[in-house]
Design an enzyme around this catalytic site. Structure first.
Site, PDB file in Angstrom:
ATOM      1  CB  THR A 170      -0.509  13.082 -15.501  1.00 25.84           C
ATOM      2  OG1 THR A 170      -1.126  12.731 -16.598  1.00 25.84           O
ATOM      3  CG2 THR A 170       0.250  12.059 -15.452  1.00 25.84           C
ATOM      4  CG  ASP A 201       3.460  11.251 -22.374  1.00 23.05           C
ATOM      5  OD1 ASP A 201       1.417  11.694 -22.067  1.00 23.05           O
ATOM      6  OD2 ASP A 201       3.865  10.972 -21.452  1.00 23.05           O
TER       7      ASP A 201
HETATM    8  N1  ASP Z   1       1.021  13.177 -20.476  1.00 17.58           N
HETATM    9  C1  ASP Z   1      -0.135  13.482 -20.165  1.00 17.58           C
HETATM   10  C2  ASP Z   1      -1.578  13.399 -21.857  1.00 17.58           C
HETATM   11  O1  ASP Z   1      -0.902  13.831 -22.335  1.00 17.58           O
HETATM   12  C3  ASP Z   1      -1.185  14.010 -19.323  1.00 17.58           C
HETATM   13  C4  ASP Z   1      -0.097  15.143 -18.015  1.00 17.58           C
HETATM   14  O2  ASP Z   1       1.153  14.977 -17.925  1.00 17.58           O
HETATM   15  O3  ASP Z   1      -0.807  15.276 -17.023  1.00 17.58           O
HETATM   16  O4  ASP Z   1      -1.860  12.268 -21.793  1.00 17.58           O
END
Ligand code: ASP
Length: 305
Positions: A170, A201
């Site tokens: 991400t 999130d």
């Molecule tokens: N926080 C992101 C999610 O759960 C995933 C990530 O940070 O790679 O969608």
């Protein structure tokens, strides 16, 4: 003083397996994007423009789990989430489970600036993007061979995996501009093999993304369900606002809450006074930032940068 930090995800980034040329390519991408954004800030860009620019560059880069190169859900589709927040008046915009707008972060910004809403989801979000002239692409545009392989492996093993387990991530950015304004932006494809319609999130204001000029700007990365359950980004803000904690203390404490529930990940954050904090509780987090002397720094593991 100008400040900037970006991330490309946190997770199990193993030095032995990852090192060499591949690691070098990631470091170069992080350095190029941090430098380009920092130059823009030095030339007078607002914090909001800077975080949007950094995230668009990260969305274009196939190494990271956002935009082109986003991970795939169990239908083999890239369904993306993004958010942006302006610390001046806590204005914010977010999109969830969208599929055809080339730059999810710009769609989030358009929601903030051109609607009365904070969040749009699904086809409505993309339709709105098209209606305000944001570039639309075929859903295949986002898909890379690596992501197809990743989905096949996850589906075979019956797991829903954080992209970081596969060493991608991400993306997000936080900035403080020359006028002292803060902004944050985050963008993601979420988790590999997630259920269609799952929202993490990232677009949930106060969980994965937050900015308030009075306290801090925050962008998170990690297992989103835990970041939502702990209102992670807002928790950092609240600790600073209500107890007077400084950013380092507040960010570490908020991340401890995530860890106490079993979640892993990290945050990048900038305080109103320009302090930068980049804590993470996973083995690695792709990150780039500008230090107090104005130098661009890059880190991946716990002990570098
Ligand atoms: N926080 C992101 C999610 O759960 C995933 C990530 O940070 O790679 O969608």
């Amino acid at each position: 003083m100008i400040r900037l930090a970006i991330h490309g995800g946190a997770g199990v980034i193993d030095r032995e397996q990852f090192g060499g040329d591949r690691e070098q390519r990631y470091r170069e991408a992080l350095r190029d994007i941090t430098t380009a954004t920092h130059d823009r800030l030095r030339n007078g860009a607002s914090a909001l423009d800077a975080v949007e620019l950094a995230v668009r560059l990260l969305e274009d880069c196939p190494y990271f789990n956002a935009g082109h190169g986003a991970v795939l859900n169990s239908d083999g589709v890239a369904e993306m989430d993004a958010a942006v927040m302006d610390g001046r008046e806590r204005r914010c915009g977010a999109v969830a489970a969208m599929k055809t707008t080339r730059y999810p972060v710009s769609l989030a910004r358009a929601v903030m600036e051109q609607t009365e809403h904070v969040m749009l989801a699904g086809t409505g979000a993309d339709r709105f993007g098209a209606s305000v002239g944001l570039e639309q692409v075929d859903a295949d545009y986002f898909i890379t061979d690596d992501r197809r392989r990743q989905l096949t492996a996850a589906a075979r093993e019956g797991r829903i995996s954080l992209d970081h387990d596969e060493k991608y991530g991400t993306v997000g950015a936080v900035a403080r501009d020359a006028d002292g304004h803060l902004a944050a932006a985050t963008s993601t494809g979420g988790m590999t093999n997630k259920l269609p319609g799952r929202v993490g999130d990232t677009p949930v204001i106060g969980s994965g993304t937050w900015a308030d000029n009075a306290t801090c700007a925050v962008s998170g990365t990690g297992h989103g369900e835990y970041f939502m359950r702990s209102a992670m980004a807002y928790d950092i803000h609240a600790r600073m606002a209500y107890t007077g904690d400084d950013l380092d203390v507040a960010a570490s404490a908020a991340l401890k809450t995530v860890a106490s529930m079993g979640g892993s990940g990290g945050v990048i954050a900038i305080a109103a006074d320009g302090t930068v904090a980049l804590p993470f509780n996973s083995p690695g987090m792709y990150r780039g930032w500008v230090d107090a002397s104005g130098e661009v720094r890059i880190g991946i593991y716990q002990d570098d940068g």
